[in-house]
Design an enzyme around this catalytic site. Structure first.
Site, PDB file in Angstrom:
ATOM      1  N   ARG A   1     -50.240  95.558  60.316  1.00 49.35           N
ATOM      2  CA  ARG A   1     -50.419  96.216  61.618  1.00 49.35           C
ATOM      3  C   ARG A   1     -51.761  96.939  61.640  1.00 49.35           C
ATOM      4  O   ARG A   1     -51.838  98.142  61.882  1.00 49.35           O
ATOM      5  CB  ARG A   1     -49.242  97.141  61.883  1.00 49.35           C
ATOM      6  CG  ARG A   1     -47.918  96.373  61.984  1.00 49.35           C
ATOM      7  CD  ARG A   1     -46.723  97.277  62.187  1.00 49.35           C
ATOM      8  NE  ARG A   1     -45.534  96.488  62.462  1.00 49.35           N
ATOM      9  CZ  ARG A   1     -44.700  96.019  61.530  1.00 49.35           C
ATOM     10  NH1 ARG A   1     -44.951  96.265  60.261  1.00 49.35           N
ATOM     11  NH2 ARG A   1     -43.652  95.292  61.858  1.00 49.35           N
ATOM     12  N   GLU A   2     -52.835  96.195  61.392  1.00 46.75           N
ATOM     13  CA  GLU A   2     -54.157  96.788  61.278  1.00 46.75           C
ATOM     14  C   GLU A   2     -54.744  97.167  62.632  1.00 46.75           C
ATOM     15  O   GLU A   2     -54.562  96.470  63.617  1.00 46.75           O
ATOM     16  CB  GLU A   2     -55.150  95.815  60.610  1.00 46.75           C
ATOM     17  CG  GLU A   2     -54.694  95.215  59.311  1.00 46.75           C
ATOM     18  CD  GLU A   2     -54.189  93.797  59.495  1.00 46.75           C
ATOM     19  OE1 GLU A   2     -53.596  93.508  60.568  1.00 46.75           O
ATOM     20  OE2 GLU A   2     -54.372  92.977  58.576  1.00 46.75           O
TER      21      GLU A   2
ATOM     22  N   ASN B   1     -53.424 101.128  58.862  1.00 44.62           N
ATOM     23  CA  ASN B   1     -52.456 100.054  58.685  1.00 44.62           C
ATOM     24  C   ASN B   1     -51.105 100.652  58.331  1.00 44.62           C
ATOM     25  O   ASN B   1     -51.031 101.757  57.781  1.00 44.62           O
ATOM     26  CB  ASN B   1     -52.912  99.087  57.585  1.00 44.62           C
ATOM     27  CG  ASN B   1     -52.371  97.687  57.784  1.00 44.62           C
ATOM     28  OD1 ASN B   1     -51.454  97.470  58.583  1.00 44.62           O
ATOM     29  ND2 ASN B   1     -52.917  96.727  57.064  1.00 44.62           N
TER      30      ASN B   1
ATOM     31  N   TRP C   1     -63.534  91.156  50.741  1.00 46.08           N
ATOM     32  CA  TRP C   1     -63.094  91.176  52.132  1.00 46.08           C
ATOM     33  C   TRP C   1     -63.631  92.321  52.980  1.00 46.08           C
ATOM     34  O   TRP C   1     -63.655  92.226  54.211  1.00 46.08           O
ATOM     35  CB  TRP C   1     -61.563  91.222  52.203  1.00 46.08           C
ATOM     36  CG  TRP C   1     -60.976  92.489  51.640  1.00 46.08           C
ATOM     37  CD1 TRP C   1     -60.659  92.733  50.344  1.00 46.08           C
ATOM     38  CD2 TRP C   1     -60.651  93.691  52.353  1.00 46.08           C
ATOM     39  NE1 TRP C   1     -60.156  94.010  50.196  1.00 46.08           N
ATOM     40  CE2 TRP C   1     -60.146  94.618  51.415  1.00 46.08           C
ATOM     41  CE3 TRP C   1     -60.740  94.066  53.699  1.00 46.08           C
ATOM     42  CZ2 TRP C   1     -59.723  95.899  51.765  1.00 46.08           C
ATOM     43  CZ3 TRP C   1     -60.330  95.350  54.053  1.00 46.08           C
ATOM     44  CH2 TRP C   1     -59.823  96.244  53.086  1.00 46.08           C
TER      45      TRP C   1
ATOM     46  N   ASP D   1     -51.744 103.722  55.843  1.00 43.21           N
ATOM     47  CA  ASP D   1     -53.110 103.685  55.305  1.00 43.21           C
ATOM     48  C   ASP D   1     -54.173 104.233  56.238  1.00 43.21           C
ATOM     49  O   ASP D   1     -54.199 103.899  57.430  1.00 43.21           O
ATOM     50  CB  ASP D   1     -53.544 102.232  55.033  1.00 43.21           C
ATOM     51  CG  ASP D   1     -52.716 101.537  53.991  1.00 43.21           C
ATOM     52  OD1 ASP D   1     -52.061 102.221  53.195  1.00 43.21           O
ATOM     53  OD2 ASP D   1     -52.726 100.293  53.974  1.00 43.21           O
TER      54      ASP D   1
ATOM     55  N   GLY E   1     -65.972  90.088  56.026  1.00 42.23           N
ATOM     56  CA  GLY E   1     -65.169  89.059  55.375  1.00 42.23           C
ATOM     57  C   GLY E   1     -65.641  88.676  53.988  1.00 42.23           C
ATOM     58  O   GLY E   1     -65.336  87.586  53.502  1.00 42.23           O
TER      59      GLY E   1
ATOM     60  N   GLU F   1     -58.087 103.442  55.584  1.00 38.15           N
ATOM     61  CA  GLU F   1     -59.041 102.754  54.715  1.00 38.15           C
ATOM     62  C   GLU F   1     -60.422 102.836  55.350  1.00 38.15           C
ATOM     63  O   GLU F   1     -60.580 102.575  56.545  1.00 38.15           O
ATOM     64  CB  GLU F   1     -58.642 101.293  54.501  1.00 38.15           C
ATOM     65  CG  GLU F   1     -57.390 101.140  53.669  1.00 38.15           C
ATOM     66  CD  GLU F   1     -56.952  99.687  53.535  1.00 38.15           C
ATOM     67  OE1 GLU F   1     -56.670  99.261  52.405  1.00 38.15           O
ATOM     68  OE2 GLU F   1     -56.894  98.996  54.567  1.00 38.15           O
TER      69      GLU F   1
ATOM     70  N   GLU G   1     -45.928 101.648  53.394  1.00 39.68           N
ATOM     71  CA  GLU G   1     -47.309 102.103  53.235  1.00 39.68           C
ATOM     72  C   GLU G   1     -47.861 102.582  54.579  1.00 39.68           C
ATOM     73  O   GLU G   1     -47.571 102.007  55.621  1.00 39.68           O
ATOM     74  CB  GLU G   1     -48.168 100.958  52.697  1.00 39.68           C
ATOM     75  CG  GLU G   1     -49.505 101.382  52.146  1.00 39.68           C
ATOM     76  CD  GLU G   1     -50.176 100.270  51.345  1.00 39.68           C
ATOM     77  OE1 GLU G   1     -51.382 100.056  51.567  1.00 39.68           O
ATOM     78  OE2 GLU G   1     -49.499  99.614  50.520  1.00 39.68           O
TER      79      GLU G   1
END
Length: 337
Positions: A143-144, A132, A208, A115, A212, A117, A113
């Site tokens: 791996r954000e 990510n 989230w 990303d 959070g 976002e 993937e």
């Protein structure tokens, strides 16, 4: 175990001769823009997906009933994928808009993937952007990276691009590279290496996405509409059954694109990251006592993030019982609204 793909032929790594100069200059101009019917299918959402401008633009909406999304008709192994996107305005807490590549429908336990976002926010606070990367099902090592933007992405269209080769992944915003991710031997199979489809979706990430989960989607402000246009799929299409080469664009090796970040672009990327990056897994000492092997530590980035959040990035002690949330596999929420 890393699945070995059948040989796809020399066409697998080919794109237009002109693509090198196009990407090197930081512009997708000149690449073919596909209409929706030419390149995409609806993924979900029924009437929440609406096609405009004779197929050149698509609106995705989220309401109490459902979100929506579309997916490329073909699988691709490497290429240049981009869209101009205008995000919903006003109160958008809990809303997630995603522009990404994935093969999770084909490889449930070892998917890849890449990303973009976009994470909504409360009124008066801008959207945040997250990138990510997963390879071979490595979701436990997300791996954000997250960033603020230098503009309001709900005011107008802005251009977002994923460049993916066998050794590099580069994310661009308005033709400025914001993240370069290089394949290393230490990663093993964790670098995305299997054919993927391109997706665009809008959905409810209340649990989230904003602080959070503290702020959730408020459907009083629905429908939330994300607008997509200038859709580019430029790469090597792969047969979904045989994984043999189906169609490739042009005659220039994608590997040559890995040198496409010019000194000027790299300076802009470094400046962007120093000013706007609010989270990187490479510097998160609450997750990793030692940075993962693919990380290249930039002392200036490290110092800025340590000042931004000394607990997460500096190994300091957390006071007053504040909790640290993790996103996705670990859902890290280092940045606050």
């Amino acid at each position: 175990m890393v699945m070995k793909l059948p040989y796809l032929g020399s066409c697998l790594f080919l794109v237009f001769f002109s693509l090198v100069s196009i990407v090197a200059s930081g512009s997708g101009k000149g690449l073919p823009i596909l209409s929706f019917d030419e390149g995409y299918n609806q993924l979900f959402g029924d009437d929440n997906l609406v096609i405009h401008r004779d197929g050149k633009a698509v609106h995705l909406s989220l309401n109490e009933r459902t979100g929506s999304g579309f997916v490329s008709q073909d699988l691709y192994l490497h290429g240049y994928f981009s869209a101009s996107i205008k995000l919903p305005a006003d109160y958008t807490a809990g809303v997630v808009v995603a522009f990404y590549m994935s093969n999770g429908d084909m490889f449930e336990k070892n998917h890849d993937e890449i990303d973009f976002e976009f994470l909504g926010n409360i009124r008066g606070k801008n959207w945040r952007i997250q990138t990510n990367i997963y390879g071979n099902g490595s979701t436990s090592a997300g791996r954000e990276e997250r960033y603020n933007l230098w503009f309001d992405p709900a005011d107008d269209f802005h251009h977002y691009t994923i460049l993916w080769t066998a050794s590099h992944i580069i994310f661009y915003v308005d033709n400025i590279p914001i993240r370069e991710f290089k394949r290393t031997a230490e990663m093993g199979g964790d670098f995305p290496s299997k054919p993927m489809s391109l997706y665009a979706t809008i959905w409810d990430g209340s649990d989230w996405a904003t602080n959070g989960g503290k702020y959730r989607v408020n459907y009083k402000y629905a429908p939330y509409v994300a607008e997509f246009s200038d859709l580019v799929l430029h790469g090597c299409a792969v047969d979904p059954i045989e994984f043999s080469s189906k169609r490739c664009d042009g005659t220039q090796s994608l590997e040559q694109l890995t040198t496409s970040i010019t000194p000027s672009q790299r300076s802009k990327m470094d400046s962007f990251r120093r000013k706007h990056m609010t989270y990187s897994y490479c510097y998160d000492q609450t997750r990793y006592k030692v940075a993962p092997p693919e990380c290249v530590i930039n002392p200036r980035e490290a110092e800025r993030l340590k000042k931004f959040d000394p607990v997460t990035f500096g190994g300091g002690r957390r006071h007053h019982g504040k909790r640290h949330h993790h996103i996705r596999a670990s859902r890290s929420e280092a940045d606050s609204i």
